[in-house]
Design an enzyme around this catalytic site. Structure first.
Site, PDB file in Angstrom:
ATOM      1  N   HIS A 151      98.343 113.094 -27.641  1.00 24.85           N
ATOM      2  CA  HIS A 151      99.793 113.255 -27.722  1.00 24.85           C
ATOM      3  C   HIS A 151     100.189 112.929 -29.166  1.00 24.85           C
ATOM      4  O   HIS A 151     100.238 111.767 -29.540  1.00 24.85           O
ATOM      5  CB  HIS A 151     100.467 112.292 -26.739  1.00 24.85           C
ATOM      6  CG  HIS A 151     101.938 112.194 -26.957  1.00 24.85           C
ATOM      7  ND1 HIS A 151     102.799 113.177 -26.533  1.00 24.85           N
ATOM      8  CD2 HIS A 151     102.699 111.266 -27.581  1.00 24.85           C
ATOM      9  CE1 HIS A 151     104.025 112.836 -26.878  1.00 24.85           C
ATOM     10  NE2 HIS A 151     103.997 111.695 -27.514  1.00 24.85           N
TER      11      HIS A 151
ATOM     12  N   ASP B 297     102.842 112.729 -31.971  1.00 24.38           N
ATOM     13  CA  ASP B 297     104.280 112.761 -32.223  1.00 24.38           C
ATOM     14  C   ASP B 297     104.539 113.569 -33.492  1.00 24.38           C
ATOM     15  O   ASP B 297     104.002 113.257 -34.554  1.00 24.38           O
ATOM     16  CB  ASP B 297     104.813 111.336 -32.345  1.00 24.38           C
ATOM     17  CG  ASP B 297     104.803 110.636 -30.990  1.00 24.38           C
ATOM     18  OD1 ASP B 297     105.326 111.217 -30.032  1.00 24.38           O
ATOM     19  OD2 ASP B 297     104.250 109.526 -30.895  1.00 24.38           O
TER      20      ASP B 297
ATOM     21  N   ASP C  13     105.949 112.131 -22.842  1.00 25.37           N
ATOM     22  CA  ASP C  13     106.540 110.962 -23.514  1.00 25.37           C
ATOM     23  C   ASP C  13     108.047 111.052 -23.691  1.00 25.37           C
ATOM     24  O   ASP C  13     108.632 110.238 -24.386  1.00 25.37           O
ATOM     25  CB  ASP C  13     105.853 110.812 -24.889  1.00 25.37           C
ATOM     26  CG  ASP C  13     106.144 109.463 -25.534  1.00 25.37           C
ATOM     27  OD1 ASP C  13     106.380 108.494 -24.787  1.00 25.37           O
ATOM     28  OD2 ASP C  13     106.146 109.380 -26.770  1.00 25.37           O
TER      29      ASP C  13
ATOM     30  N   HIS D  63     110.991 114.275 -29.711  1.00 21.78           N
ATOM     31  CA  HIS D  63     111.476 113.079 -29.005  1.00 21.78           C
ATOM     32  C   HIS D  63     111.447 111.776 -29.803  1.00 21.78           C
ATOM     33  O   HIS D  63     111.684 110.711 -29.219  1.00 21.78           O
ATOM     34  CB  HIS D  63     110.765 112.926 -27.654  1.00 21.78           C
ATOM     35  CG  HIS D  63     109.291 112.673 -27.744  1.00 21.78           C
ATOM     36  ND1 HIS D  63     108.363 113.650 -27.483  1.00 21.78           N
ATOM     37  CD2 HIS D  63     108.585 111.575 -28.054  1.00 21.78           C
ATOM     38  CE1 HIS D  63     107.139 113.159 -27.622  1.00 21.78           C
ATOM     39  NE2 HIS D  63     107.254 111.888 -27.973  1.00 21.78           N
TER      40      HIS D  63
HETATM   41 ZN    ZN Z   1     105.632 110.610 -28.216  1.00 27.06          ZN
END
Ligand code: ZN
Length: 1017
Positions: free
Chosen positions: A262, A264, A374, A578
């Site tokens: 994951h 970001d 997330d 996010h």
């Molecule tokens: Zn994240």
């Protein structure tokens, strides 16, 4: 027999740590190391490879914050290693516990081909297997000295979060840089012992299996000669073969592991660093896919694929091949893993349009699952958007982070505000960074709430957040967990295969209705207000640009700016990631976001201006033409069209009060502002109804201390309300408009180191009190709210979300309701009693709270709505939100839900006046039902010249109406969000020569592709 369990367990730990793991690399020689430090931002690979090096050695410091160092290692494989497996071990000075949050590297061969990424959990580069001996080794590492922002003492303010403030102190010390022999048998023994040791710790002490494993481990440890681990590892493994071969129970939980990182798209690093993070991780993952035939990797966020395509084409070629082989799986079908609370209806739709289209065009892959592990909560509008994008499943694990209430299901149907149901799965492993530890696997099996009716769950496996991905150790553990007594079973699987199985085994899952509210990170609706305003402004300008450019294209033949709009949309979608839109990134990210939004606004203003001028005709004509981009007519100007500027209105007045303050009136409202500049009365003159709660004062600014226990930019903790300062003292209250057309007063207040200037205005013909607020904000760890105590008794209120609104209770009967003490709206909050209501509308404020109070005198209740204007957290950006901010809100007494919808659009989309030569511009499409609202008017993305119009039912009821076209219509086809013909539209859609008859159910959205019969006139 005697219980010696802890003795054996302690022995296992020490022997593994001190003897067996070190024996994985039994021989090593140091490499020669040299370095070149790039002077500024990252340089192209060729430049980094060619730059002159200076010597550096293990123990030397390197790497200023956010710098790039090109490190070269050279050496020769010793002749006596012939026949052995040889690896380079490159430790840049890693802290083993924090992959992705510190320095990282990407290894290249001398010809510039990327090999793999380096991180604390992945320090090896395979040189030869088997080695011939005497091989010359030369590798180059593009090493990023990203500073540690979040560490063992988290959430302390730091200046490291922006290159401009981070200084030049070197951050890392080069550690081991060696060539080494890799003993695969010892490494396999480590994997055996880790899996069994971790399994053992999860098994019941009363059960025989735990003891069988313990005794096998003990025999293996007895077999290892501590002075010759390498010579005895195979025999030790033989002692473990029996317990490893014992199969799982038939009822064992089944875990679908999917390799994952994951990443970001920006967070504690800037966007440009994510480009490199993605390249490092994907280089690692394509290499691992080649080594491990059973392994499957999945990556979401089309933007990240687009980055590697542009910046690391060699890595992208490997990704494309692995995707074609079905083992590197594009997931999610969104442009980024966005926030879902705040993006507008259209932006949320376009996340899927651009994500799915990229995967289709690049790979021929169409996702069926939305992948948002997330994201900080999910709106009730999302299920219909997922369905309209042609997808049917959703994965997230974030709701497991809720502070108070445990969500009752892991697999369920999620029902949105319109009734669309999406098959949804929350991985019970409760992490998107699973590392195949026994504790994680056991937790997933124990935690799974749907036992007895379902057996499958998913485990995203690999280092995430800052990247890294799956390691060979995780793959080795998964292989041992495939069918192991006492454990859940583990198989590498594609998300789609998991969802198909999970859905098949669970035909009637439970249903959860409405938003998936995250009981955490509630302040992300408020932090970094300028980033949020940039997003909202861009969304509004894109609506205008598409509308006017489409109108100009059909009417005047002005070329439609396909390429510009595509690029701008993708930039806006990226910034809804996010950690960007929610305001939880470092200062660098938000500084850049504000500049990016300013650039987009200028570009969109140019597109809008050019199209409007083409429609208005020659400016020398001298006629003032008012353009209205809102979906409702105003002041005689039709929705989506233009008309001559109306004459000035009349009826406004300002009267001074003897006791101080003023009464503003316009024939529709009478608003009393007291000597402190607070609203003590707002009467809807049509009904005589008072809006403000008895004895209360509205538009009251309130200041709270705001120092959450952790996650400063993300969280506001409930105790913030225990202390409040009402900002009632005014520096001045003065009349600033007193004309037939407008009545306005300006209120100036000082507090702390800050000032607030508010203008309260009534305009002719508008049943709305406009409140413009300018705050020069210099507070620290404070929360600023604007409170509106309203004389309305209600159990629930409406808050706008994508393609409709949802209701939340105004009380806190249960822990679920109490936990929603800060919530999201888009353009309005509305509350009513039968026959009369109030709306509060906003141009850019998402956070709000709603509470109940007992009325003085009669014991009934009133309702207070508070908008959340500003916060001032100090982590990760130590100067969050300092400086000047402007907000626009309005109080709309006597508003029904239709008024709330309309006023929300009007405050967001101000009219524009253009000088031209025509009398009017007729809208391309006109709707005759107030509840049917146009969400977008644009040309089809395929360049066919078709017009795409998206309409939704906005009031929450059934609506029937006609969408008339001002051009001859050859045909109209319902489409999905990707503008493909779609039979999923359930409402009635009937086309004829000059329009479409629509009948939509509550909150239904429909996308229409309208084909003009001939050039419109
Ligand atoms: Zn994240």
């Amino acid at each position: 027999m005697h219980d010696d369990r802890t003795l054996v367990e302690s022995r296992l730990k020490r022997v593994l740590d001190e003897r067996i793991r070190p024996a994985v690399h039994p021989a090593s020689v140091p490499l020669e190391v040299s370095v070149w430090t790039a002077p500024g931002e990252p340089v192209p690979v060729a430049e980094g490879l060619a730059a002159p090096r200076t010597p550096i050695a293990a123990g030397d410091a390197w790497g200023a914050p956010w710098g790039t160092s090109w490190i070269t290692v050279t050496g020769t494989v010793p002749a006596e290693w012939a026949g052995r497996t040889v690896e380079a071990l490159l430790d840049l000075g890693f802290d083993a516990n924090m992959p992705g949050f510190q320095c990282e590297g990407l290894v290249y061969r001398p010809d510039g081909t990327p090999v793999k990424g380096l991180n604390p959990q992945n320090q090896w580069v395979r040189i030869a297997a088997p080695a011939a001996g005497g091989e010359r080794v030369e590798l180059h590492v593009e090493a990023a000295s990203n500073p540690v922002i979040l560490d063992y003492h988290p959430f302390l303010p730091t200046e490291l979060g922006d290159r401009e403030t981070a200084g030049s102190e070197l951050q890392y010390k080069l550690a081991r840089m060696d060539l080494a022999v890799f003993d695969e048998t010892v490494w396999e023994l480590v994997m055996d012992l880790e899996v069994l040791g971790e399994l053992m710790a999860e098994l019941p002490v009363e059960g025989a299996r735990r003891w069988e494993v313990l005794r096998a481990v003990e025999r293996a440890l007895d077999t290892v000669d501590l002075q010759d681990v390498n010579g005895t590892a195979a025999a030790a493994r033989a002692q473990l073969a029996g317990v490893l071969a014992s199969p799982a129970a038939p009822s064992a939980h089944r875990i679908s592991a999917v390799g994952h990182a994951h990443i970001d798209s920006a967070w504690l690093w800037p966007l440009r660093e994510t480009v490199r993070k993605v390249a490092r991780t994907t280089a690692n993952m394509t290499a691992l896919l080649e080594d491990e035939p059973d392994f499957v990797y999945t990556m979401s966020q089309a933007q990240q694929y687009a980055w590697i395509k542009e910046h690391r084409p060699e890595v992208y070629a490997r990704v494309k091949k692995a995707v074609a082989d079905g083992r590197f799986v594009p997931a999610g079908g969104m442009w980024v893993e966005s926030d879902t609370n705040m993006p507008s209806s259209e932006a949320m739709a376009r996340q899927f349009v651009h994500g799915k289209r990229f995967f289709l065009e690049e790979f021929g892959v169409e996702n069926q699952e939305a992948w948002l592990p997330d994201t900080f909560g999910f709106t009730g509008g999302l299920p219909q958007i997922i369905r309209n994008a042609g997808s049917k499943w959703l994965l997230t694990q974030k709701i497991s982070w809720s502070q108070v209430n445990r969500f009752p299901h892991h697999t369920f149907l999620w029902e949105g505000i319109d009734g669309t149901r999406i098959f949804t799965h929350f991985p019970p492993v409760d992490t998107y960074n699973c590392s195949m530890k026994g504790s994680e696997i056991a937790h997933a099996a124990r935690n799974f709430k749907d036992k007895g009716v379902a057996r499958h769950s998913i485990a995203p496996t690999g280092w995430g957040d800052g990247g890294g991905g799956t390691t060979r150790e995780m793959v080795a553990k998964a292989a041992r967990l495939r069918d192991l007594e006492g454990s859940a079973t583990v198989r590498w699987e594609r998300p789609a295969d998991f969802f198909a199985k999970a859905q098949a085994e669970y035909p009637q899952p439970p249903v959860w209705v409405g938003e998936l509210y995250l009981e955490l990170h509630r302040a992300t609706l408020t932090s970094q207000a300028r980033t949020k305003q940039g997003n909202r402004r861009s969304e509004n300008l894109l609506r205008e640009a598409e509308l006017w450019c489409a109108t100009a294209a059909l009417r005047t033949g002005l070329p439609y700016p396909y390429e510009e709009l595509d690029r701008i949309w993708k930039t806006v979608l990226l910034h809804q990631f996010h950690d960007i839109l929610p305001g939880s990134s470092i200062a660098w990210v938000h500084r850049e976001a504000e500049a990016t939004y300013a650039g987009l606004a200028a570009e969109l203003e140019r597109l809008i201006g050019r199209a409007q001028q083409a429609l208005a005709g020659d400016a020398a004509g001298g006629r003032a033409l008012v353009f209205n981009a809102a979906p409702h007519a105003r002041a005689g100007v039709p929705a989506g069209g233009a008309a001559a500027a109306p004459d000035g209105g009349s009826g406004c007045s300002v009267t001074a009060r003897a006791e101080g303050g003023f009464v503003l009136a316009n024939g529709l409202l009478s608003v009393t502002v007291d000597g402190d500049g607070l609203v003590v009365s707002a009467v809807d003159l049509a009904t005589g109804r008072e809006t403000v709660a008895p004895g209360a004062r509205a538009n009251l600014l309130q200041l709270h201390p705001d120092f959450p226990n952790m996650w400063d930019a993300w969280d506001v903790d409930q105790f913030y309300r225990n202390t409040v300062t009402d900002l009632t003292a005014a520096d001045s209250v003065a009349v600033v408009a007193d004309t037939p057309d407008a009545a306005a007063v300006r209120v100036t207040r000082s507090f702390g180191a800050s000032t607030a200037v508010q203008t309260l205005a009534l305009h002719a013909g508008e049943r709305r009190l406009d409140i413009d607020t300018e705050v020069d904000w210099h507070e620290t760890e404070k929360f600023l709210k604007a409170a509106f105590p309203l004389d309305v008794h209600t159990e629930r209120y409406a808050a706008e979300t994508q393609f409709g609104h949802l209701y939340r209770p105004t009380h806190t009967n249960t822990s679920w309701e109490a936990a929603k003490f800060e919530a999201c709206n888009h353009r309005f909050v509305h509350l009513d009693e039968p026959g009369w209501g109030v709306a509060l509308v906003t141009a850019s404020t998402y956070g709000h709270d709603v509470t109940r109070t007992v009325r003085d005198g009669d014991g009934g209740t009133t309702t207070t709505v508070r908008f959340s204007l500003l916060r001032a957290p100090r982590f990760p950006d130590p100067r969050t939100d300092q400086g000047l901010h402007r907000f626009r809100h309005a109080l709309v007494p006597g508003a029904g839900i239709a008024d709330a919808v309309r006023e929300g659009y009007l405050i967001s989309l101000p009219e524009r006046t253009v000088t031209g030569s025509v009398d009017a511009v007729r809208p391309l499409v006109e709707l005759d039902a107030d509840a049917l609202v146009v969400s977008a008017v644009k040309l089809a993305d395929d360049g066919s010249g078709d017009l795409v119009v998206r309409v939704y039912e906005a009031h929450g009821g059934r609506a029937r109406g006609r969408l008339g076209t001002s051009f001859p219509l050859a045909g109209a086809v319902p489409c999905d969000l990707l503008e493909r013909p779609w039979d999923g539209t359930r409402g009635e859609v009937t086309a004829d020569g000059d329009g479409v008859t629509l009948a939509l159910r509550p909150f239904e959205l429909v996308t229409l592709r309208l084909t003009p019969a001939s050039p419109a006139s």
